[in-house]
Design an enzyme around this catalytic site. Structure first.
Site, PDB file in Angstrom:
ATOM      1  N   TYR A  84       0.974   9.684   3.271  1.00 63.16           N
ATOM      2  CA  TYR A  84       2.017   9.870   4.277  1.00 63.16           C
ATOM      3  C   TYR A  84       2.945   8.685   4.462  1.00 63.16           C
ATOM      4  O   TYR A  84       3.891   8.764   5.217  1.00 63.16           O
ATOM      5  CB  TYR A  84       1.375  10.212   5.625  1.00 63.16           C
ATOM      6  CG  TYR A  84       0.553  11.470   5.529  1.00 63.16           C
ATOM      7  CD1 TYR A  84       1.182  12.705   5.570  1.00 63.16           C
ATOM      8  CD2 TYR A  84      -0.810  11.417   5.349  1.00 63.16           C
ATOM      9  CE1 TYR A  84       0.443  13.863   5.445  1.00 63.16           C
ATOM     10  CE2 TYR A  84      -1.554  12.574   5.225  1.00 63.16           C
ATOM     11  CZ  TYR A  84      -0.924  13.799   5.267  1.00 63.16           C
ATOM     12  OH  TYR A  84      -1.650  14.943   5.126  1.00 63.16           O
ATOM     13  N   ASP A  94     -11.279   9.160   8.569  1.00 59.37           N
ATOM     14  CA  ASP A  94     -10.987   8.598   7.243  1.00 59.37           C
ATOM     15  C   ASP A  94     -11.566   7.185   7.147  1.00 59.37           C
ATOM     16  O   ASP A  94     -10.909   6.242   6.696  1.00 59.37           O
ATOM     17  CB  ASP A  94      -9.475   8.595   6.989  1.00 59.37           C
ATOM     18  CG  ASP A  94      -9.144   8.453   5.504  1.00 59.37           C
ATOM     19  OD1 ASP A  94     -10.058   8.600   4.677  1.00 59.37           O
ATOM     20  OD2 ASP A  94      -7.966   8.204   5.175  1.00 59.37           O
ATOM     21  N   VAL A 118       3.263   0.945   2.916  1.00 59.12           N
ATOM     22  CA  VAL A 118       3.019  -0.236   3.744  1.00 59.12           C
ATOM     23  C   VAL A 118       3.625  -1.453   3.040  1.00 59.12           C
ATOM     24  O   VAL A 118       3.461  -1.636   1.831  1.00 59.12           O
ATOM     25  CB  VAL A 118       1.508  -0.456   3.993  1.00 59.12           C
ATOM     26  CG1 VAL A 118       1.282  -1.629   4.936  1.00 59.12           C
ATOM     27  CG2 VAL A 118       0.860   0.806   4.557  1.00 59.12           C
ATOM     28  N   GLY A 171       0.827  -1.201   0.000  1.00 57.26           N
ATOM     29  CA  GLY A 171       0.000   0.000   0.000  1.00 57.26           C
ATOM     30  C   GLY A 171       0.855   1.241   0.000  1.00 57.26           C
ATOM     31  O   GLY A 171       1.996   1.223   0.467  1.00 57.26           O
TER      32      GLY A 171
HETATM   33  N1  LIG Z   1      -2.049  -4.222   8.787  1.00 53.86           N
HETATM   34  C1  LIG Z   1      -2.226  -4.278   7.477  1.00 53.86           C
HETATM   35  N2  LIG Z   1      -2.352  -5.463   6.842  1.00 53.86           N
HETATM   36  C2  LIG Z   1      -2.525  -5.518   5.498  1.00 53.86           C
HETATM   37  N3  LIG Z   1      -2.623  -4.438   4.698  1.00 53.86           N
HETATM   38  C3  LIG Z   1      -2.503  -3.224   5.291  1.00 53.86           C
HETATM   39  C4  LIG Z   1      -2.291  -3.079   6.691  1.00 53.86           C
HETATM   40  N4  LIG Z   1      -2.216  -1.756   6.982  1.00 53.86           N
HETATM   41  C5  LIG Z   1      -2.377  -1.103   5.823  1.00 53.86           C
HETATM   42  N5  LIG Z   1      -2.543  -1.972   4.807  1.00 53.86           N
HETATM   43  C6  LIG Z   1      -2.781  -1.671   3.384  1.00 53.86           C
HETATM   44  O1  LIG Z   1      -2.021  -0.557   2.987  1.00 53.86           O
HETATM   45  C7  LIG Z   1      -2.898   0.485   2.511  1.00 53.86           C
HETATM   46  C8  LIG Z   1      -2.326   1.841   2.909  1.00 53.86           C
HETATM   47  O2  LIG Z   1      -2.266   1.882   4.346  1.00 53.86           O
HETATM   48  P1  LIG Z   1      -2.692   3.165   5.139  1.00 53.86           P
HETATM   49  O3  LIG Z   1      -4.108   3.514   4.727  1.00 53.86           O
HETATM   50  O4  LIG Z   1      -2.430   2.931   6.550  1.00 53.86           O
HETATM   51  O5  LIG Z   1      -1.655   4.239   4.557  1.00 53.86           O
HETATM   52  P2  LIG Z   1      -1.887   5.735   4.141  1.00 53.86           P
HETATM   53  O6  LIG Z   1      -0.558   6.244   3.763  1.00 53.86           O
HETATM   54  O7  LIG Z   1      -2.572   6.472   5.225  1.00 53.86           O
HETATM   55  O8  LIG Z   1      -2.863   5.605   2.892  1.00 53.86           O
HETATM   56  P3  LIG Z   1      -4.049   6.594   2.422  1.00 53.86           P
HETATM   57  O9  LIG Z   1      -3.433   7.953   2.236  1.00 53.86           O
HETATM   58  O10 LIG Z   1      -4.501   5.956   1.092  1.00 53.86           O
HETATM   59  O11 LIG Z   1      -5.116   6.544   3.453  1.00 53.86           O
HETATM   60  C9  LIG Z   1      -4.276   0.199   3.160  1.00 53.86           C
HETATM   61  O12 LIG Z   1      -5.338   0.682   2.373  1.00 53.86           O
HETATM   62  C10 LIG Z   1      -4.274  -1.317   3.264  1.00 53.86           C
HETATM   63  O13 LIG Z   1      -4.804  -1.910   2.122  1.00 53.86           O
END
Ligand SMILES: Nc1ncnc2c1ncn2[C@@H]1O[C@H](COP(=O)(O)OP(=O)(O)OP(=O)(O)O)[C@@H](O)[C@H]1O
Length: 453
Positions: free
Chosen positions: A21, A177, A24, A17
């Site tokens: 910010y 969110d 993942v 992902g």
């Molecule tokens: N614990 C987890 N297990 C599996 N996949 C995960 C996990 N945590 C996050 N992900 C995957 O990674 C993606 C991005 O994670 P996250 O939403 O925490 O990051 P972000 O940088 O805040 O993304 P966004 O700006 O799109 O909200 C999630 O939509 C999810 O599909």
């Protein structure tokens, strides 16, 4: 592309992902072979980013060179989770990359919040080691059509989401969110909330604060007309000149309403809740019955939705009432398998909600009102252990070596400093040094999921 990278004992396999910010990664503990998700949160998001270059792209490049300079092997110190949980608002202002983690830790005793195991610190980014889940609600609803045939499953996941939000709101944490991409599913279809990156402790947010994702954002966050703002300000402060503030909690409730539509109709009702920029939402504001034309909703579901998707945030139904009505609902749609669903018995409802997260020794000690001092002598490994019963906890406690281990493993921390130049804020206790990238998958696209009418 990061390949063959390792942080402590976590081997990074692939990127799963990327967001505004952070990045993942899927990782495996080379010792236990357990799977984890590791989120790299950018420490200084503004540095080097331009409108043309996404922050996550910047971080990808920075991480690549960072790993490369240490032969793809980082040894990072782990920060005590309680230290992060306890950070004050002022401290979080100074170390904003800890905000997301602090918020998640504040609510993370709830079984429907993704468990954080470790927080690893480097000069470039903070790494959050969490349980890994292979499915999220988005792919499960859209690609797998997993909820299309089972009203009970819809109810289970929806009630769990209401329950976890109740817990967050009771602790003063507002997620801001809520969307299917931020809800993961375990093998038993339990919902796990993640990504507290936009969460806040603010009980109220200014009109048009624009926090969240457009499909799920409440109208007061994106399209609040000035007349409503003025009325809100007058209600709030008795002075028409003060900026209008709206309850943050009600924004999460709105998002849940859109998720209930996703779960039952496999559709989004509109692109954004903006009267002027979104025709469908404009129609909805003029006559909510337009939902019957664009979605296969039953009268019962329509009635529930009308109490969630209220334009005035103060009038949105409380979560407890929404839970009762969804549990009792006997029809979600006008046709298909969800047109007839069984009401939940009290027993079934409890079954969906009682899965209790294992308690750590510290939580158990709190539970028994035992002197908290004894916790300080518990080794980190013991503290990470989860217990499912009080007896098991006591058995383990009696076998704990009570020699104080101290908060800092100096030898290992200094090694981390030497190897990676990791500088930790002085207020954090570095408890111990543990040992932790990837093919890039293009993540979920909403393009397949536009409203159809
Ligand atoms: N614990 C987890 N297990 C599996 N996949 C995960 C996990 N945590 C996050 N992900 C995957 O990674 C993606 C991005 O994670 P996250 O939403 O925490 O990051 P972000 O940088 O805040 O993304 P966004 O700006 O799109 O909200 C999630 O939509 C999810 O599909």
């Amino acid at each position: 592309m990061l390949t063959n990278c390792q942080i402590n004992n976590f081997k990074l396999n692939r990127q799963i992902g990327s967001g505004a910010y952070g990045l993942v990664f899927h990782a495996v503990d080379v010792i236990t072979e357990n799977e984890y998700a590791i989120k790299a949160v950018v420490k200084n998001p503004a540095a080097g980013a331009t409108p043309e270059i996404k922050r996550s792209t910047m971080l990808q490049t920075q991480l690549y060179y960072y790993f490369k300079s240490f032969q793809n092997r980082l040894f990072l110190p782990s920060i005590d989770l309680d230290s992060i949980r306890g950070l004050s608002e002022e401290q979080l202002e100074r170390a904003p990359h800890f905000r997301e983690i602090a918020m998640q830790l504040r609510v993370h005793a709830h079984p429907n919040v993704v468990t954080v195991h470790q927080v690893l610190e480097s000069p470039l980014a903070t790494f959050l080691v969490m349980d890994y889940y292979s499915r999220d609600l988005f792919t499960s609803i859209v690609d797998d059509q997993h909820f299309a045939g089972s009203g009970q499953l819809v109810k289970k996941v929806f009630l769990q989401l209401c329950s976890v939000l109740q817990h967050c709101h009771a602790r003063g944490v507002y997620h801001c969110d809520i969307k299917p991409e931020n809800i993961l599913l375990d093998a038993e279809d339990n919902a796990l909330l993640c990504d507290f990156g936009l969460s806040t402790l603010a009980e109220r947010l200014p009109a048009n604060a624009c926090v969240g994702s457009s499909y799920y954002m409440a109208p007061e966050r994106i399209s609040c007309p000035s007349s409503v703002q003025a009325a809100g300000a007058a209600d709030d402060a008795g002075a028409a000149s003060a900026p209008a503030l709206f309850p943050t909690m009600a924004g999460d409730v709105w998002s849940l309403g859109v998720i209930l539509i996703n779960l039952t109709c496999i559709r989004n009702p509109w692109l954004k809740a903006h009267q002027l920029e979104d025709n469908t939402f404009g129609y909805f504001v003029r006559d909510p019955h337009v939902l019957f034309k664009i979605l296969p909703v039953s009268q019962q579901l329509f009635d529930i939705l009308m109490d969630i998707l209220r334009l005035n945030p103060a009038e949105r139904a409380p979560l407890s009432e929404i839970m009762d009505r969804v549990a009792d609902c006997t029809s979600f749609t006008t046709s298909g398998p969800l047109s007839k669903v069984e009401p939940l018995s009290q027993y079934e409802r409890q079954q969906f909600l009682i899965t209790q997260k294992g308690l750590s020794i510290r939580q158990m000690l709190h539970h028994f009102h035992t002197d908290d001092e004894s916790y300080k002598h518990v080794s980190p490994e013991e503290d990470e252990t989860e217990f499912t019963s009080e007896d098991e906890c006591y058995r383990q406690l009696s076998s704990v070596d009570t020699t104080p281990t101290g908060s800092v493993d100096v030898d290992q921390t200094s090694r981390a400093k030497r190897s990676n130049d990791a500088v930790l804020p002085s207020e954090f206790k570095v408890r111990y040094l543990t040992t932790n990238m990837s093919t890039i998958t293009n993540y979920s696209s909403h393009s397949r999921w536009l409203p159809q009418y």
